[in-house]
Design a protein around this motif. Sequence first.
Motif, PDB file in Angstrom:
ATOM      1  N   CYS A 139    -109.191  48.792  -2.885  1.00 34.80           N
ATOM      2  CA  CYS A 139    -109.286  49.937  -3.792  1.00 34.80           C
ATOM      3  C   CYS A 139    -110.225  50.986  -3.203  1.00 34.80           C
ATOM      4  O   CYS A 139    -111.429  50.735  -3.029  1.00 34.80           O
ATOM      5  CB  CYS A 139    -109.794  49.469  -5.152  1.00 34.80           C
ATOM      6  SG  CYS A 139    -109.440  50.631  -6.476  1.00 34.80           S
ATOM      7  N   ILE A 663     -98.693  51.177  -8.147  1.00 35.56           N
ATOM      8  CA  ILE A 663     -99.872  50.644  -8.838  1.00 35.56           C
ATOM      9  C   ILE A 663    -100.436  49.471  -8.033  1.00 35.56           C
ATOM     10  O   ILE A 663     -99.739  48.503  -7.745  1.00 35.56           O
ATOM     11  CB  ILE A 663     -99.520  50.168 -10.258  1.00 35.56           C
ATOM     12  CG1 ILE A 663     -98.807  51.295 -11.042  1.00 35.56           C
ATOM     13  CG2 ILE A 663    -100.782  49.695 -10.981  1.00 35.56           C
ATOM     14  CD1 ILE A 663     -99.641  52.521 -11.245  1.00 35.56           C
ATOM     15  N   ASP A 665    -103.032  46.407  -7.866  1.00 31.99           N
ATOM     16  CA  ASP A 665    -103.910  45.499  -8.611  1.00 31.99           C
ATOM     17  C   ASP A 665    -105.060  45.120  -7.679  1.00 31.99           C
ATOM     18  O   ASP A 665    -104.868  44.350  -6.735  1.00 31.99           O
ATOM     19  CB  ASP A 665    -103.141  44.255  -9.054  1.00 31.99           C
ATOM     20  CG  ASP A 665    -103.968  43.355  -9.973  1.00 31.99           C
ATOM     21  OD1 ASP A 665    -105.170  43.158  -9.685  1.00 31.99           O
ATOM     22  OD2 ASP A 665    -103.413  42.834 -10.950  1.00 31.99           O
ATOM     23  N   GLU A 666    -106.235  45.671  -7.938  1.00 31.08           N
ATOM     24  CA  GLU A 666    -107.354  45.458  -7.021  1.00 31.08           C
ATOM     25  C   GLU A 666    -107.842  44.013  -7.038  1.00 31.08           C
ATOM     26  O   GLU A 666    -108.494  43.559  -6.090  1.00 31.08           O
ATOM     27  CB  GLU A 666    -108.500  46.402  -7.357  1.00 31.08           C
ATOM     28  CG  GLU A 666    -109.077  46.238  -8.742  1.00 31.08           C
ATOM     29  CD  GLU A 666    -110.167  47.267  -9.026  1.00 31.08           C
ATOM     30  OE1 GLU A 666    -111.274  47.079  -8.501  1.00 31.08           O
ATOM     31  OE2 GLU A 666    -109.895  48.232  -9.765  1.00 31.08           O
ATOM     32  N   HIS A 667    -107.540  43.255  -8.097  1.00 29.49           N
ATOM     33  CA  HIS A 667    -107.965  41.855  -8.163  1.00 29.49           C
ATOM     34  C   HIS A 667    -107.046  40.957  -7.342  1.00 29.49           C
ATOM     35  O   HIS A 667    -107.488  39.954  -6.780  1.00 29.49           O
ATOM     36  CB  HIS A 667    -108.012  41.386  -9.617  1.00 29.49           C
ATOM     37  CG  HIS A 667    -108.900  42.226 -10.480  1.00 29.49           C
ATOM     38  ND1 HIS A 667    -110.268  42.267 -10.321  1.00 29.49           N
ATOM     39  CD2 HIS A 667    -108.609  43.089 -11.494  1.00 29.49           C
ATOM     40  CE1 HIS A 667    -110.796  43.100 -11.198  1.00 29.49           C
ATOM     41  NE2 HIS A 667    -109.813  43.606 -11.931  1.00 29.49           N
ATOM     42  N   LEU A 668    -105.767  41.336  -7.266  1.00 32.68           N
ATOM     43  CA  LEU A 668    -104.812  40.570  -6.466  1.00 32.68           C
ATOM     44  C   LEU A 668    -104.624  41.167  -5.068  1.00 32.68           C
ATOM     45  O   LEU A 668    -104.102  40.504  -4.172  1.00 32.68           O
ATOM     46  CB  LEU A 668    -103.448  40.511  -7.167  1.00 32.68           C
ATOM     47  CG  LEU A 668    -103.417  39.843  -8.542  1.00 32.68           C
ATOM     48  CD1 LEU A 668    -102.024  39.971  -9.150  1.00 32.68           C
ATOM     49  CD2 LEU A 668    -103.820  38.377  -8.434  1.00 32.68           C
ATOM     50  N   LYS A 670    -102.585  43.590  -4.337  1.00 31.45           N
ATOM     51  CA  LYS A 670    -101.156  43.795  -4.095  1.00 31.45           C
ATOM     52  C   LYS A 670    -100.614  44.884  -5.013  1.00 31.45           C
ATOM     53  O   LYS A 670    -101.190  45.196  -6.054  1.00 31.45           O
ATOM     54  CB  LYS A 670    -100.387  42.498  -4.319  1.00 31.45           C
ATOM     55  CG  LYS A 670    -100.421  42.001  -5.768  1.00 31.45           C
ATOM     56  CD  LYS A 670     -99.703  40.669  -5.930  1.00 31.45           C
ATOM     57  CE  LYS A 670     -98.214  40.813  -5.763  1.00 31.45           C
ATOM     58  NZ  LYS A 670     -97.487  39.561  -6.053  1.00 31.45           N
ATOM     59  N   TYR A 671     -99.486  45.463  -4.606  1.00 34.57           N
ATOM     60  CA  TYR A 671     -98.776  46.438  -5.434  1.00 34.57           C
ATOM     61  C   TYR A 671     -97.926  45.677  -6.438  1.00 34.57           C
ATOM     62  O   TYR A 671     -97.287  44.668  -6.100  1.00 34.57           O
ATOM     63  CB  TYR A 671     -97.903  47.338  -4.566  1.00 34.57           C
ATOM     64  CG  TYR A 671     -98.690  48.088  -3.506  1.00 34.57           C
ATOM     65  CD1 TYR A 671     -99.567  49.108  -3.857  1.00 34.57           C
ATOM     66  CD2 TYR A 671     -98.562  47.764  -2.151  1.00 34.57           C
ATOM     67  CE1 TYR A 671    -100.305  49.782  -2.894  1.00 34.57           C
ATOM     68  CE2 TYR A 671     -99.287  48.435  -1.186  1.00 34.57           C
ATOM     69  CZ  TYR A 671    -100.157  49.440  -1.555  1.00 34.57           C
ATOM     70  OH  TYR A 671    -100.881  50.101  -0.600  1.00 34.57           O
ATOM     71  N   ILE A 672     -97.895  46.155  -7.667  1.00 33.36           N
ATOM     72  CA  ILE A 672     -97.250  45.372  -8.727  1.00 33.36           C
ATOM     73  C   ILE A 672     -95.970  46.000  -9.264  1.00 33.36           C
ATOM     74  O   ILE A 672     -95.273  45.370 -10.056  1.00 33.36           O
ATOM     75  CB  ILE A 672     -98.232  45.107  -9.889  1.00 33.36           C
ATOM     76  CG1 ILE A 672     -98.727  46.416 -10.491  1.00 33.36           C
ATOM     77  CG2 ILE A 672     -99.396  44.263  -9.417  1.00 33.36           C
ATOM     78  CD1 ILE A 672     -99.587  46.228 -11.736  1.00 33.36           C
ATOM     79  N   ASN A 673     -95.638  47.230  -8.849  1.00 32.30           N
ATOM     80  CA  ASN A 673     -94.388  47.844  -9.330  1.00 32.30           C
ATOM     81  C   ASN A 673     -93.450  48.086  -8.145  1.00 32.30           C
ATOM     82  O   ASN A 673     -93.019  49.196  -7.876  1.00 32.30           O
ATOM     83  CB  ASN A 673     -94.659  49.137 -10.099  1.00 32.30           C
ATOM     84  CG  ASN A 673     -95.432  50.166  -9.275  1.00 32.30           C
ATOM     85  OD1 ASN A 673     -96.255  49.820  -8.440  1.00 32.30           O
ATOM     86  ND2 ASN A 673     -95.163  51.440  -9.524  1.00 32.30           N
TER      87      ASN A 673
END
Length: 745
Positions: A139, A663, A665-668, A670-673
């Motif tokens: 991020c 999008i 996900d800074e915790h994973l 990875k991109y989620i969409n």
Amino acid sequence: MKTTPAVGTPLSRIEGKQKVTGTARYAADYNVPGLLHGYVVNSPITKGRIVQVDTIPALAVEGVVEVLTHKNRPGLAWFDLQYTDMDAPPGTVFKPLHNADILYNGQPVALVVATSFETARYAATLIRFVWEEEPFDTCLQNHPEKARPAKKGFATALRPPPPKPTGNFEAAFANAAFTVDADYRHSTEHHNPIELFATTTIYEGNGKLTIYDKTQGTINNQLFVANVFGLHYKNVQVLAPFVGGAFGSGLRPQYQLFLCVMAALHLKRNVRVVLDRKQMFSLGHRPQSLQNLRFGADATGKLTAMSHLAVSETSQFEDYTEQVVAWSHKLYPAPNTLFDFKVVPLHLNTPIDMRAPGGCTGMHAIECAMDELAYRIGIDPLQLRLLNYSETDPSTGKPFTSKALKTCYLRAATQFDWFKRDGRPGVTTRGNKLVGYGMATGIWDAYQFPARVEAIITAEGKLVVHNATTDIGTGTLTVMTQIAADAMGLPVAAVTFEYGDSKKPFSMFQGGSAITASTGSAIMVTAEVLKKKLLKKAQSIPNSPLKNAGMEEVIFTNGTIRLRQTPRQAVSFKQIIAANNGKPIKTTRMGMPHAIKLRKYTKATHSACFVEVEVDKDLKTITVTRAITAVAAGKIINPKTARSQISGSMVWGISKALHEETILDEHLGKYINTNLGEYHIPVHADINTLEVIFAEEEDTLINELGSKGVGEIGLVAMPAAIANAVFHATGKRVNKLPIHFDELL
């Protein structure tokens, strides 16, 4: 008697029927005997190592031929040395299946090869990995302290470092009568061309390969494959006659090319690898960026101070940069300036160029800052730009080869009825909608690359032109045919342009809005030499009416050479070839940028964009109801294809401003969409009236055509114009793209 000029004619695409009827074949459409299919397995973790991998269950599936991982991949590739391509940034290029290290989420970790795509895809689910995960950073806004200057290296000529400061910015800003200090944030965007990334490799034996690939540069990928796998260049042929969109994603060789060629050489079989839509989100992207702009003006509105600082992401292994901060001083004069660009290495794949890289990022911030400054001063936003207009490049003091930006401003403003609007924010309504009007300026470099062209007059008196360039959907085939037709005095129907093949004469990749200027100028140079050859041969024909004629005394028209003063006296191309014992007459020449002559000038295309938006009073949903873009790009070769380029860029501008965002996900990490259901792009209902104006702009310096590219100039101004219109409608500044309705609630 004279051939009707082709250049300037709105000719429909020559290959258009093939595309709309489905007969155009793309990289994954070729029927190849004994074809094997590869399916890529991607890492579900973001950083760490592969501890164990079990491929036995996958290999047990009927039809599976091989499973390649870092454990058993062949040693054919040039793994132990640095390798690169013509668009690689500084650093260590990513090597698929090199070792157990995981550098980013989605990294390819295995390739299953089977007799069918479905079998390979199923078997891929049976491979068992044991992972060792490590902490990661993905991020950008969480790590500004890690920002550092980007490394210099190969391919940075198109991405120069930030301009040096001038004057005393801090003092000038502190003493300015009016100031703006604003931060801007851009989210990640991913390329989503309709054609999936695919490679079909035909194993010819004896180290020879024929490769159909989705690429913007056939020769670039030929060099890549030959270098990486230790093959002779002449034994690698890369073909891309049709490319279903790319927008920068095909400039660098993508990993499916590497894996497909590796499998074909390893198995000595024909192999195809196609990435699915989700996997295309594991390729490069437009990077996250943070920008701070501080503009200062005196009491009259003249700019006195400009600062533009930008921070962008790069990978841990390469330093990708963009030209983000240099644009303001190419447009607006200010005696005191401060510019800086830095990168933050993150655990993501290296970003790659996406249409107008750096330009649409930087210009959004610049033009929104100018709009905010205009409201602070109490002056019309267009008037502020005209007040700070410069006929020369303020950053260098050099004149432009041509600059019709003022014409763009005035023509577009007049057609838009800009001066009839009420300039007060939040007061114009239409039913239950707030109505806003915004405008912005666009600028983009007018690139030209070296290109080599072969031109041949056949026994039928027709012209065949060869060049390795691709056509990524921009109309290159049609435009080059038009240029060649006029250059040789032939009708379009008598010209064939053959392209998309690395065996043909040199072309750089198709990008940067440069190919028309590059290959088109090379056609002009080659045609001049070919015409001299034809005239010389025509003069050797017994009783030739052209025997003593010089080039200035003849005209080439309708497949003939005629005396200018007595045009009835002529020799046809067919007669000339017959006199050459039926052998075609041909020549090959290199077209080059006029580097020495143009050192004294700045080259650029310009645009002005005016936008109307409606914002629902209750829901705050935003609709772009009308947009006009005026473009100054020298001579327009084909108004129809050029208009399509600009309107397509305008659609992308709407997408960037209001829809498009990957999008993270800074915790994973990875991109989620990662699909077209959740990665929002405009649909037909989102696009309303789009108008394009081409300003008259004669440029006798820039190249043999007097033409500049139009692929990107239509995009750079749109996002800012939309954001400015949203402010005018609502009275609220939103400096993060894309603008979501909830930010207006």
